[in-house]
Design an enzyme around this catalytic site. Structure first.
Site, PDB file in Angstrom:
ATOM      1  N   ARG A  71      50.217  32.801  47.179  1.00 25.48           N
ATOM      2  CA  ARG A  71      50.534  33.642  46.007  1.00 25.48           C
ATOM      3  C   ARG A  71      52.007  33.380  45.705  1.00 25.48           C
ATOM      4  NH1 ARG A  71      49.389  39.658  43.840  1.00 25.48           N
ATOM      5  NH2 ARG A  71      47.340  38.722  43.694  1.00 25.48           N
ATOM      6  N   ASP A 106      44.731  43.838  30.968  1.00 24.81           N
ATOM      7  CA  ASP A 106      45.577  43.749  32.163  1.00 24.81           C
ATOM      8  C   ASP A 106      46.897  44.419  31.820  1.00 24.81           C
ATOM      9  OD1 ASP A 106      46.583  43.096  34.639  1.00 24.81           O
ATOM     10  OD2 ASP A 106      46.786  40.947  34.241  1.00 24.81           O
ATOM     11  N   ARG A 116      36.166  40.987  44.803  1.00 23.32           N
ATOM     12  CA  ARG A 116      37.149  40.022  45.303  1.00 23.32           C
ATOM     13  C   ARG A 116      36.751  39.586  46.713  1.00 23.32           C
ATOM     14  NH1 ARG A 116      42.282  39.919  43.126  1.00 23.32           N
ATOM     15  NH2 ARG A 116      42.452  38.094  44.489  1.00 23.32           N
ATOM     16  N   HIS A 135      44.885  32.747  38.022  1.00 25.53           N
ATOM     17  CA  HIS A 135      44.388  33.653  39.078  1.00 25.53           C
ATOM     18  C   HIS A 135      42.887  33.379  39.244  1.00 25.53           C
ATOM     19  CE1 HIS A 135      44.409  36.770  41.901  1.00 25.53           C
ATOM     20  NE2 HIS A 135      44.706  37.814  41.165  1.00 25.53           N
ATOM     21  N   CYS A 167      41.835  43.854  36.197  1.00 27.88           N
ATOM     22  CA  CYS A 167      41.952  43.268  37.537  1.00 27.88           C
ATOM     23  C   CYS A 167      42.656  44.194  38.518  1.00 27.88           C
ATOM     24  CB  CYS A 167      42.663  41.928  37.458  1.00 27.88           C
ATOM     25  SG  CYS A 167      44.361  42.073  36.884  1.00 27.88           S
ATOM     26  N   GLN A 197      40.448  35.931  41.042  1.00 29.85           N
ATOM     27  CA  GLN A 197      40.098  37.088  40.221  1.00 29.85           C
ATOM     28  C   GLN A 197      38.954  36.734  39.282  1.00 29.85           C
ATOM     29  OE1 GLN A 197      41.619  40.350  40.280  1.00 29.85           O
ATOM     30  NE2 GLN A 197      39.729  40.715  39.169  1.00 29.85           N
TER      31      GLN A 197
HETATM   32  N1   CP Z   1      44.157  41.827  41.082  1.00 32.78           N
HETATM   33  C1   CP Z   1      45.001  41.470  42.055  1.00 32.78           C
HETATM   34  O1   CP Z   1      45.321  40.289  42.231  1.00 32.78           O
HETATM   35  O2   CP Z   1      45.441  42.490  42.832  1.00 32.78           O
HETATM   36  P1   CP Z   1      46.675  42.398  43.843  1.00 32.78           P
HETATM   37  O3   CP Z   1      47.901  42.048  43.037  1.00 32.78           O
HETATM   38  O4   CP Z   1      46.755  43.759  44.490  1.00 32.78           O
HETATM   39  O5   CP Z   1      46.381  41.320  44.858  1.00 32.78           O
END
Ligand code: CP
Length: 323
Positions: free
Chosen positions: A112, A235, A303, A139, A275, A142
């Protein structure tokens, strides 16, 4: 039916953004995810026995971190988490050196990070699968979970309509739209000119949808974008790392808040997706996200299942899986 000698179509690959997967491969991941979701975890403990997932996080996370760690545990493997300055992809040492070293310790690497380019350099040097757990532009995990959620609700994907309202230039918008187009879901963006996807990206989406006939269009009217949609998605208005733009975004995106009134322009059976994390009374009204049309906690749960399926697909030959 469970195949006895399936094709190992994804084994060893990197997944940095959705187009790294074909429509067929996405279908495999969704089917394996659905299978794992209904299988007892005690029956899954040998699937990744002895495997380690390295998790390098330069940004905060709740869902991504916990769902990957729990997923590895349920599959009989192990996850190793490192955050902040412990592994800065591309600053303490080159992304290539970090990737070469880590590839000698672990079986797959989840990253990440901020910029996408160091992640591409990292994956080019890695000799184990690299998964993007969120970068500035994508992402994909997601998006896979979201397709699983939509499939559960509608029992199909092709032919549906998804409206993405708000900041249509962000990473989630891009990955959800790419995944939708590949599986035949048409996408309408509802956004102001400041947050509209580029023409080049809209053209890329059209080519991803060429095989299915799915279309991608952008509207400045949220109501027009949402009209007859099966799925309404939004989002946060300001992505991680862009906090200095929060005030401007709040003013510009206010007409794109998902309210009950906006949801009434969608199909009667429409679901609301986000998300998470969400900001109630910014991008979404509380009665929508906490109301009967909301699918956000199914998305969050999925997820876990979608990422377990992705890990099994990248690290095994899928033997015994429904492919
Ligand atoms: N949707 C998502 O990626 O959540 P986090 O940022 O908590 O990992």
């Amino acid at each position: 039916m469970l195949a006895t000698a399936p094709d190992s179509i994804l084994m060893g690959r990197h997944v940095l953004h959705v187009p790294d997967l074909s429509a067929t491969e996405i279908d495999v991941v969704i089917r394996v995810a659905a299978h794992l979701k209904i299988t007892r975890t005690s029956d899954q403990q040998t699937l990744l026995r002895g495997k380690t997932l390295g998790m390098l996080f330069e940004k905060p996370s709740l869902r991504t971190r916990v769902s990957f760690e729990v997923g590895m545990t349920q599959l009989g493997g192990h996850a190793l988490f490192a955050s902040g300055g412990e592994f800065m992809v591309g600053s303490r040492e080159t992304p290539e050196d970090a990737a070469r070293v880590l590839s000698r310790y672990v079986d797959a690497i989840l990253v990440r990070t901020h910029a996408h380019e160091p992640l591409q350099r990292f994956s080019a040097a890695a000799t184990v699968p690299v998964i993007n757990g969120l970068s500035a532009v994508a992402h994909p995990c997601q998006a896979l979970a979201d397709l699983l959620t939509i499939k559960e609700r509608f029992d199909t994907l092709a032919g549906l309509k998804l409206a993405y309202v708000g900041d249509a230039r962000n990473n989630v918008a891009a990955s959800v739209a790419e995944a939708a187009m590949l599986v035949g879901i048409s996408v309408n963006f509802g956004c102001p000119p400041t947050h509209r996807p580029s023409e080049a990206f809209l053209a890329q989406l059209q080519s991803l949808g060429a095989a299915t006939g799915a279309t991608a269009r952008a509207f400045s009217s949220a109501h027009r974008a949402v009209r007859d949609a099966d799925v309404v998605y939004t989002d946060v208005w300001t992505s991680m790392g862009e906090e200095h733009l929060a005030e401007r975004n709040a003013a510009t995106l206010l007409p794109y808040r998902v309210t009950g009134e906006l949801m009434s322009a969608a199909a009667k059976h429409a679901i609301f997706m986000h998300c998470l994390p969400a900001h109630r009374d910014e991008e979404v009204a509380p009665d929508v996200i906490d109301g009967p049309q909301s699918a956000v906690f199914d998305q969050a749960e999925n997820r876990l299942h979608a990422q377990k399926a992705l890990l099994v697909a990248l690290l095994t030959d899928l033997r015994g899986m429904p492919v």
